[in-house]
Scaffold this motif. Structure first.
Motif, PDB file in Angstrom:
ATOM      1  N   THR A 196      68.326   8.718  34.127  1.00 17.35           N
ATOM      2  CA  THR A 196      66.942   9.661  33.865  1.00 17.35           C
ATOM      3  C   THR A 196      66.696   9.949  32.533  1.00 17.35           C
ATOM      4  O   THR A 196      67.848  10.163  31.835  1.00 17.35           O
ATOM      5  N   THR A 197      65.663  10.195  32.268  1.00 19.20           N
ATOM      6  CA  THR A 197      65.303  10.655  30.735  1.00 19.20           C
ATOM      7  C   THR A 197      64.617  12.089  30.911  1.00 19.20           C
ATOM      8  O   THR A 197      63.893  12.083  31.805  1.00 19.20           O
ATOM      9  N   ALA A 198      64.723  12.898  29.827  1.00 23.56           N
ATOM     10  CA  ALA A 198      64.046  14.151  29.961  1.00 23.56           C
ATOM     11  C   ALA A 198      64.170  14.611  28.465  1.00 23.56           C
ATOM     12  O   ALA A 198      64.990  14.519  27.681  1.00 23.56           O
ATOM     13  N   THR A 211      61.069   5.662  29.750  1.00 24.66           N
ATOM     14  CA  THR A 211      62.088   5.971  30.761  1.00 24.66           C
ATOM     15  C   THR A 211      63.321   5.031  30.433  1.00 24.66           C
ATOM     16  O   THR A 211      64.334   5.296  31.468  1.00 24.66           O
ATOM     17  N   TYR A 275      67.118  14.855  23.645  1.00 24.38           N
ATOM     18  CA  TYR A 275      66.636  14.393  24.778  1.00 24.38           C
ATOM     19  C   TYR A 275      67.849  13.982  25.567  1.00 24.38           C
ATOM     20  O   TYR A 275      69.045  13.788  25.008  1.00 24.38           O
ATOM     21  N   THR A 295      54.728  20.851  36.295  1.00 28.67           N
ATOM     22  CA  THR A 295      54.512  20.394  34.911  1.00 28.67           C
ATOM     23  C   THR A 295      53.057  20.302  34.518  1.00 28.67           C
ATOM     24  O   THR A 295      52.699  20.851  33.263  1.00 28.67           O
ATOM     25  N   ARG A 308      56.268  16.986  25.293  1.00 26.95           N
ATOM     26  CA  ARG A 308      57.144  16.962  26.476  1.00 26.95           C
ATOM     27  C   ARG A 308      56.561  16.729  27.649  1.00 26.95           C
ATOM     28  O   ARG A 308      57.036  16.323  28.645  1.00 26.95           O
ATOM     29  N   THR A 311      56.420  13.108  28.132  1.00 24.74           N
ATOM     30  CA  THR A 311      57.734  12.312  28.474  1.00 24.74           C
ATOM     31  C   THR A 311      58.046  12.725  30.073  1.00 24.74           C
ATOM     32  O   THR A 311      58.573  12.020  30.817  1.00 24.74           O
ATOM     33  N   SER A 312      57.674  14.085  30.414  1.00 22.05           N
ATOM     34  CA  SER A 312      57.815  14.350  31.907  1.00 22.05           C
ATOM     35  C   SER A 312      56.926  13.445  32.806  1.00 22.05           C
ATOM     36  O   SER A 312      57.462  12.854  33.849  1.00 22.05           O
ATOM     37  N   ALA A 315      58.555   9.943  33.137  1.00 21.25           N
ATOM     38  CA  ALA A 315      59.502  10.060  34.170  1.00 21.25           C
ATOM     39  C   ALA A 315      59.038  10.049  35.451  1.00 21.25           C
ATOM     40  O   ALA A 315      59.523   9.584  36.294  1.00 21.25           O
TER      41      ALA A 315
END
Length: 400
Positions: A196-198, A211, A275, A295, A308, A311-312, A315
């Motif tokens: 996963t990426t964040a 992702t 990240y 979010t 941000r 990016t969220s 994902a």
């Protein structure tokens, strides 16, 4: 030597003969009325034993048929529930793409968050769907318990169990009539299925992380990695132990690769931005929708918060796709079970026909032979009755 027969003995013999003829005639008449040759085991002990086994086998086949009907009904409801769930997620996906538009205001995103919560409630209703008997479809063995409900913290909790009811549909096959809700709505691979990426909450740049993907699985080492920018144009990747595993110069939209994985960042990161790439676990679809709504409500007032958010949302979009693929996989297994039930039904009909034929061969009456025998027995009974009528008149007193 002359054997003397008393008058009472002569009457007894005559009555016994008539009763025997009446019994035989009554038995034949009963056979003709029912169409069955074997009425009691005494009629044909061997055939009676075979008929018992055949009848028992037919009862089992009938029960398998009832089980198959019950399983088919529940699986058809589950298949429809999965189709409806996919429709809900398709709408959610549209909302995520809409929310990721730069021209939207915070008010617009809050309106989308409101619909997302409504879609979550719709999905909960599907997950709590019942069958025709009023049993919850996705509760496992706890069929009387509502499987999905919010707990005190507002989190969606699964209250069923992991059981699958198995019903026998032929001598050797058992078919599950549903899937537990924990497996359908909960065991969904997170991220891209591998990691996963964040983005870190304190990022100040406008870099948006995708992702990612795996390019060489043999090189991948499952761990939690941190991708950090030491300057706006240089980056490095460290593992959970703080060891540097890769580094390089940043190019907007370029690929960052390490240990068989790759990600891409677009925009302008700031020095100190980081990240996280973590090994993928599982996440239930309700948590995904809750996170999405939270979010969007948080807003995006500057470039850093918009990055941000993007990016969220990337994902989340990946997670929605994972959930839709998961539903498709479960639906395929349901379809396979329905196909198996169709094949089992065809085989069961053939076996039932064979058993019916075997029972018929042993039990069915030959009407022509039975009618001929009945006529003979009727004539014999008449002869016995007439003979008795004549004998009953005989007495020594008639000759005195």
């Amino acid at each position: 030597m002359v054997m003397r027969i008393s008058t009472s003995a002569m009457h007894d013999l005559a009555v016994t003969a008539m009763l025997r003829q009446q019994s035989l005639l009554a038995k034949t008449q009963n056979q003709i009325a029912t169409g069955k040759r074997v009425q009691t085991p005494a009629d044909d002990p061997v055939a009676a034993a075979q008929l018992y086994e055949l009848t028992r086998s037919q009862s089992l086949v009938d029960q398998y048929g009832y089980n198959s009907i019950a399983v088919t009904g529940r699986l058809q409801i589950e298949e429809q529930a999965l189709a409806d769930s996919t429709t809900v997620l398709q709408r959610v996906r549209e909302l995520v793409l809409q929310a990721n538009t730069a021209t939207l205001t915070d008010s617009d995103r809050q309106a989308i968050a409101t619909e997302l919560r409504a879609r979550g409630g719709e999905l909960q209703g599907i997950a709590n769907r019942k069958d025709g008997n009023g049993d919850y479809l996705f509760a496992g063995f706890a069929a009387a318990t509502q499987p999905f409900a919010r707990d005190g913290s507002g989190r969606m909790a699964y209250l069923g169990d992991a059981g699958q009811r198995q019903l026998q549909v032929d001598d050797t096959q058992f078919v599950a009539d549903s899937d537990p809700g924990s497996a359908v709505f909960g065991d969904i691979r997170a991220g891209n299925g591998t990691f996963t990426t964040a983005a870190a909450a304190g990022n100040t740049g406008s870099g948006v992380l995708d992702t990612g993907s795996i390019t060489d699985r043999t090189q991948w080492v499952s761990d939690t990695y941190t991708l950090a920018f030491t300057t706006p144009t240089t980056w490095q990747v460290t593992d959970s132990g703080g060891n540097t595993v890769a580094g390089g110069n940043y190019v907007d939209g370029g690929t960052i690769a390490f240990r068989g994985a790759q990600v891409s960042i677009s925009g302008v990161p700031a020095a100190g931005d980081s990240y996280t790439l973590a090994a993928a676990g599982t996440q239930d679809v309700f948590a995904t929708l809750d996170q999405l709504a939270s979010t969007l409500v948080a807003g995006a007032g500057n470039d850093a918060s918009r990055a941000r958010l993007a990016t969220s949302l990337n994902a989340s979009l990946q997670q929605i796709d994972q959930a839709m693929e998961h539903f498709s996989t479960v639906r395929a297994t349901v379809g396979a079970r329905l196909s198996l039930l169709t094949d089992a039904e065809s085989a069961r009909q053939g076996r039932s026909a064979d058993l019916t034929t075997a029972v018929s061969n042993l039990q069915d009456l030959d009407y022509a032979a039975a009618v001929s025998r009945m006529n003979q027995q009727y004539v014999s009974l008449q002869a016995a009755q007439q003979s008795y009528a004549s004998i009953a008149k005989l007495s020594l007193f008639n000759y005195l």
